[in-house]
Design a protein around this motif. Structure first.
Motif, mmCIF file in Angstrom:
data_model
loop_
_atom_site.group_PDB
_atom_site.id
_atom_site.type_symbol
_atom_site.label_atom_id
_atom_site.label_comp_id
_atom_site.label_asym_id
_atom_site.label_seq_id
_atom_site.Cartn_x
_atom_site.Cartn_y
_atom_site.Cartn_z
ATOM 1 N N HIS A 17 0.811 -1.308 -0.021
ATOM 2 C CA HIS A 17 -0.203 -0.055 0.011
ATOM 3 C C HIS A 17 0.995 1.371 -0.146
ATOM 4 N N GLU A 18 2.045 1.116 0.683
ATOM 5 C CA GLU A 18 2.719 2.403 0.887
ATOM 6 C C GLU A 18 3.460 2.587 -0.362
ATOM 7 N N ARG A 19 3.888 1.464 -1.032
ATOM 8 C CA ARG A 19 4.815 1.571 -2.288
ATOM 9 C C ARG A 19 3.843 1.952 -3.699
ATOM 10 N N PHE A 20 2.556 1.509 -3.565
ATOM 11 C CA PHE A 20 1.595 1.528 -4.737
ATOM 12 C C PHE A 20 0.452 2.329 -4.538
ATOM 13 N N GLY A 21 0.563 3.261 -3.641
ATOM 14 C CA GLY A 21 -0.636 3.817 -3.117
ATOM 15 C C GLY A 21 -1.310 5.119 -3.819
ATOM 16 N N THR A 22 -1.906 5.994 -3.473
ATOM 17 C CA THR A 22 -2.540 7.062 -4.010
ATOM 18 C C THR A 22 -1.504 7.833 -4.721
ATOM 19 N N ILE A 23 -0.401 8.183 -4.226
ATOM 20 C CA ILE A 23 0.510 9.469 -4.931
ATOM 21 C C ILE A 23 0.955 8.878 -6.126
ATOM 22 N N LEU A 24 1.193 7.483 -6.112
ATOM 23 C CA LEU A 24 1.616 6.921 -7.730
ATOM 24 C C LEU A 24 0.353 7.161 -8.625
ATOM 25 N N PHE A 25 -0.752 7.013 -8.480
ATOM 26 C CA PHE A 25 -1.857 7.212 -9.285
ATOM 27 C C PHE A 25 -1.727 8.744 -9.643
ATOM 28 N N VAL A 26 -1.761 9.574 -8.805
ATOM 29 C CA VAL A 26 -1.654 10.964 -8.978
ATOM 30 C C VAL A 26 -0.505 11.357 -9.937
ATOM 31 N N GLN A 27 0.648 10.858 -9.910
ATOM 32 C CA GLN A 27 1.675 11.156 -10.585
ATOM 33 C C GLN A 27 1.508 10.716 -11.993
ATOM 34 N N LEU A 28 0.879 9.779 -12.131
ATOM 35 C CA LEU A 28 1.098 9.107 -13.450
ATOM 36 C C LEU A 28 -0.058 9.703 -14.550
ATOM 37 N N THR A 29 0.525 9.811 -15.565
ATOM 38 C CA THR A 29 -0.659 10.415 -16.717
ATOM 39 C C THR A 29 -1.509 9.265 -17.374
ATOM 40 N N GLN A 30 -2.481 9.609 -18.049
ATOM 41 C CA GLN A 30 -3.387 8.562 -18.526
ATOM 42 C C GLN A 30 -2.719 8.358 -20.037
ATOM 43 N N PRO A 31 -2.893 7.066 -20.538
ATOM 44 C CA PRO A 31 -3.875 6.135 -19.857
ATOM 45 C C PRO A 31 -3.083 5.331 -18.951
ATOM 46 N N MET A 32 -1.457 5.321 -18.400
ATOM 47 C CA MET A 32 -0.993 4.786 -17.532
ATOM 48 C C MET A 32 -1.694 4.587 -16.435
ATOM 49 N N ARG A 33 -2.370 5.594 -15.967
ATOM 50 C CA ARG A 33 -2.850 5.669 -14.610
ATOM 51 C C ARG A 33 -4.058 4.736 -14.488
ATOM 52 N N ALA A 34 -4.801 4.851 -15.440
ATOM 53 C CA ALA A 34 -5.942 3.783 -15.426
ATOM 54 C C ALA A 34 -5.243 2.301 -15.161
ATOM 55 N N TRP A 35 -4.497 1.693 -16.229
ATOM 56 C CA TRP A 35 -3.584 0.642 -16.214
ATOM 57 C C TRP A 35 -3.163 0.303 -14.654
ATOM 58 N N ALA A 36 -2.531 1.212 -14.184
ATOM 59 C CA ALA A 36 -1.764 1.144 -12.673
ATOM 60 C C ALA A 36 -2.881 0.990 -11.938
ATOM 61 N N ILE A 37 -4.327 1.590 -11.750
ATOM 62 C CA ILE A 37 -5.194 1.171 -10.875
ATOM 63 C C ILE A 37 -5.621 -0.049 -10.986
ATOM 64 N N VAL A 38 -5.927 -0.534 -12.126
ATOM 65 C CA VAL A 38 -6.542 -2.015 -12.512
ATOM 66 C C VAL A 38 -5.460 -2.906 -11.925
ATOM 67 N N GLY A 39 -4.249 -2.595 -12.348
ATOM 68 C CA GLY A 39 -3.091 -3.554 -11.785
ATOM 69 C C GLY A 39 -2.989 -3.939 -10.350
ATOM 70 N N CYS A 40 -2.997 -2.536 -9.893
ATOM 71 C CA CYS A 40 -3.072 -2.582 -8.247
ATOM 72 C C CYS A 40 -4.059 -3.155 -7.606
ATOM 73 N N TYR A 41 -5.088 -2.837 -7.974
ATOM 74 C CA TYR A 41 -6.537 -3.579 -7.403
ATOM 75 C C TYR A 41 -6.496 -5.097 -7.649
ATOM 76 N N VAL A 42 -6.037 -5.603 -8.769
ATOM 77 C CA VAL A 42 -6.052 -7.068 -9.150
ATOM 78 C C VAL A 42 -5.077 -7.636 -8.291
ATOM 79 N N GLY A 43 -3.751 -6.997 -8.003
ATOM 80 C CA GLY A 43 -2.531 -7.529 -7.127
ATOM 81 C C GLY A 43 -3.184 -7.557 -5.786
ATOM 82 N N TYR A 44 -3.958 -6.632 -5.207
ATOM 83 C CA TYR A 44 -4.461 -6.751 -3.915
ATOM 84 C C TYR A 44 -5.404 -7.864 -3.531
ATOM 85 N N PHE A 45 -6.164 -8.207 -4.728
ATOM 86 C CA PHE A 45 -7.273 -9.070 -4.641
ATOM 87 C C PHE A 45 -6.599 -10.651 -4.646
ATOM 88 N N ALA A 46 -5.467 -10.746 -5.533
ATOM 89 C CA ALA A 46 -4.774 -11.720 -5.311
ATOM 90 C C ALA A 46 -4.150 -12.084 -3.929
#
Length: 210
Positions: A17-46
């Motif tokens: 969470h500390e490594r892949f949290g909110t600040i990373l999403f804010v700093q990324l530009t689209q469309p990479m931000r969308a991919w990062a959100i989905v990847g992070c969510y799926v990783g946590y689900f795993a």
């Protein structure tokens, strides 16, 4: 020269969470931000699914190989329902049973949501700073819709996965689940007894055991 570990250590949920949290999403530009959100969510689900699978294996007193085989051949919802059944049977303290069952219900809801996230097209949101998912329902009638997650919503979803995992992995939960395993393993009860325990007396009466 220092010794290197045999393999990469699995990071804890807090570290992830500390490594892949909110600040990373804010700093990324689209469309990479969308991919990062989905990847992070799926990783946590795993990570959560791993906890559920490990819990099920422990409750059934399976070794690591048998536990892995069982987990691999069951979907997340099936694993959750199996754990809920054992919790229902094996934990007798009403408040604790309700607490763990609520966690498992939340995990089931997350599993249903994850099926959408993992199986539909997604991309940069057109209405927020996050990601949008394009869903289609064509079972008898055709209906399409868009599910939008802003960064705030996305982090809320990730925090929910983290909270469920942490609660199921807590010392309190481990103690209760261990008690459930002992109750199941050491019980002399018959199938009829278990059905009555679950409030299925009518079923027990129609299915007598010898």
């Amino acid at each position: 020269m220092t010794d290197e570990p045999d393999g990469p250590a699995m990071m804890t949920l807090t570290e992830a969470h500390e490594r892949f949290g909110t600040i990373l999403f804010v700093q990324l530009t689209q469309p990479m931000r969308a991919w990062a959100i989905v990847g992070c969510y799926v990783g946590y689900f795993a990570l959560l699914e791993t906890t559920i699978a490990r819990t099920l294996a422990q409750l059934l007193d399976l070794d690591s190989l048998a536990g892995a085989i069982v987990a691999r051949n069951m979907g997340m919802v099936e694993k959750i329902q199996a754990v809920r059944t054992i919790v229902n049977i094996g934990i007798h303290r009403v408040e604790e049973k309700a607490r763990i069952d609520d966690l498992l219900k939340r995990a089931k809801k997350a599993a249903e949501e994850r099926n959408i996230v993992a199986h539909v097209p997604f991309g940069e949101s057109t209405v927020s700073n996050g990601v949008e998912f394009h869903t289609v329902d064509a079972r008898g009638t055709f209906r399409s819709s868009v599910m939008d997650w802003s960064i705030a919503i996305s982090n809320g979803k990730i925090d929910e996965l983290r909270a469920i995992d942490d609660a199921l992995s807590s010392a309190q939960s481990k103690e209760s689940l261990a008690a459930a395993m002992r109750a199941i393993k050491g019980s002399p009860r018959t199938l009829e007894d278990w059905l009555k325990e679950l409030g299925l007396g009518a079923v027990a009466a129609s299915n007598p055991t010898t």
